[in-house]
Enzyme design. Structure first.
Site, PDB file in Angstrom:
ATOM      1  N   CYS A 297       0.945  -1.325   0.138  1.00 19.04           N
ATOM      2  CA  CYS A 297       0.102   0.021   0.065  1.00 19.04           C
ATOM      3  C   CYS A 297       0.814   1.255  -0.233  1.00 19.04           C
ATOM      4  CB  CYS A 297      -1.059  -0.203   1.005  1.00 19.04           C
ATOM      5  SG  CYS A 297      -0.207   0.154   2.599  1.00 19.04           S
ATOM      6  N   HIS A 345      -2.786   1.334   6.851  1.00 15.52           N
ATOM      7  CA  HIS A 345      -2.948   1.143   5.577  1.00 15.52           C
ATOM      8  C   HIS A 345      -2.995   2.679   4.911  1.00 15.52           C
ATOM      9  CE1 HIS A 345      -4.265  -0.947   2.056  1.00 15.52           C
ATOM     10  NE2 HIS A 345      -5.316  -0.173   1.791  1.00 15.52           N
ATOM     11  N   HIS A 357      -5.816   1.923  -4.306  1.00 14.61           N
ATOM     12  CA  HIS A 357      -4.709   1.575  -3.305  1.00 14.61           C
ATOM     13  C   HIS A 357      -4.301  -0.014  -3.670  1.00 14.61           C
ATOM     14  CE1 HIS A 357      -7.980  -1.211  -0.759  1.00 14.61           C
ATOM     15  NE2 HIS A 357      -8.276  -0.944  -1.954  1.00 14.61           N
TER      16      HIS A 357
END
Length: 387
Positions: A297, A345, A357
């Site tokens: 990510c 994240h 993402h």
């Protein structure tokens, strides 16, 4: 009863029961917070490990009489929540691995620079020692007589005085050599001490990386084992449950009216970052990866902004710590949306309430609703840039 429920025939209930047994058997670290992403399919913001994973209370006697067999979705939901927890743990460990990797790179570069300084300093020290040796030999050849004796023995006082001046200059030069020799020795000692400290830090980071790597592999292996116990129809229904959870979360987020307040225009660099990130759609998630073929990510977001000529920290946690925070209603394309209480994240806002993402292992870079995961906050890499 929906199609997914009809597909769970009595013979397959045994397979699902085995999967739920694995859910109960998997040991995970007690990481507070919410479950990690599943290709944009995340539990609603209220879901948290340790609470969302709990099965609903046993039905009352009257309810049991009416429906003696629990619906299959109940067991699959427990599997979904456990998978979220495992992948969240893996995400936290990935951030720790990436942080240790960044520190190791920096320390290795510092060690290389210190080694260059040590080599240069040692060469200078050798040169100074040679010059000091030459001065000592010259003094020995002169007999080491004091200036008064040389004056008495000289046939030409003017020559003597001229020589005396040269001697004094030589003495000053010698004292200068001694001072530089001392400083060089001290510098070498400091460089060596600094290099030793960096090596110790490098070793500590190597151990941290190894520990994080082991944790990542353990969590991913547990998740894969859990998923492998499901039959094809059950996996399909599990994917549907993931999508439903994501839709509920996104709908709740949009229901706050946030989209009506979002209207920021991307900066020039922000547009370049968005273009890079969206060009990676479909590429697999791999923990620790920064492209060009795979990403995690923060690897995706950091490389996107690097491609726009604006380097940012490597990990989602450092991006949250070091980049400028902006209000959610003020975010614009290119801004980074940080998720979960531990900033484990990150996605890039691309407009219209969506992010791009790299979700988690087994998934690819995708676009999903910005509200499908619990938002910690928003940061802006190019805070000083105009629209």
């Amino acid at each position: 009863m929906g199609p997914g429920k009809r597909s769970l025939l009595p013979g397959r209930r045994g397979v699902l029961a085995a999967a739920v047994t694995v859910v109960c058997a998997v040991t995970v670290l007690a990481v507070p917070g919410v479950a990690f992403a599943n290709s944009g399919s995340i539990a609603a913001p209220a879901s948290r490990p340790g609470t969302a994973a709990q099965l609903p209370p046993s039905p009352s006697p009257s309810a049991s009489t009416a429906s003696p067999t629990p619906p299959p979705d109940k067991d699959l939901e427990a599997v979904r929540v456990k998978l979220d927890e495992l992948y969240h743990d893996a995400a936290v460990a990935t951030d720790a691995y990436n942080a240790a990797e960044e520190k190791s790179r920096k320390q290795s570069a510092e060690i290389d620079e210190l080694n260059k300084r040590i080599a240069k300093g040692q060469a200078r020290l050798d040169e100074l020692q040679d010059r000091m040796g030459a001065a000592a030999r010259a003094q020995y050849r002169s007999g080491g007589l004091p200036p008064e004796a040389h004056l008495l023995l000289s046939d030409n006082p003017e020559n003597f005085l001229d020589g005396a001046r040269r001697v004094m200059e030589g003495q000053r030069a010698t004292r200068g050599l001694l001072s530089e020799l001392t400083r060089t020795q001290q510098d070498l000692e400091q460089y060596t001490e600094d290099a030793s400290a960096r090596l110790e830090q490098l070793e500590a980071n190597r151990k941290a990386k190894d520990a994080a790597r082991r944790k990542i592999k353990k969590r991913i292996a547990a998740a894969e084992k859990l998923e492998s116990r499901l039959e094809k129809a059950q996996k399909k229904r599990l994917a549907e449950l993931e999508e439903e959870a994501a839709l509920r979360a996104q709908t709740a987020w949009l229901g706050t009216g946030i989209l009506d307040e979002l209207g920021g225009t991307a900066s020039g660099q922000g547009r370049k970052a968005v273009a890079f990130a969206t060009a990676q759609l479909g590429k697999p998630y791999v923990w620790g990866a920064e492209g060009p073929d795979t990403f995690d990510c923060s690897g995706l977001t950091s490389q996107a902004w690097a491609s726009a000529g604006h380097p940012i920290p490597r990990t989602s946690q450092e991006q949250w710590k070091r980049l400028k925070h902006v209000a959610i209603e003020d975010m614009r394309p290119g801004d980074l949306v940080i998720y979960f209480h531990d900033a484990s994240h990150v996605g890039m806002y691309v407009g219209h309430g969506t992010i791009v993402h790299a979700p988690r292992p087994g998934r690819t870079v995708t676009i999903t609703g910005a509200g499908t995961m619990p938002i910690l906050g928003v940061v802006r890499p190019d805070a000083g840039a105009h629209e």
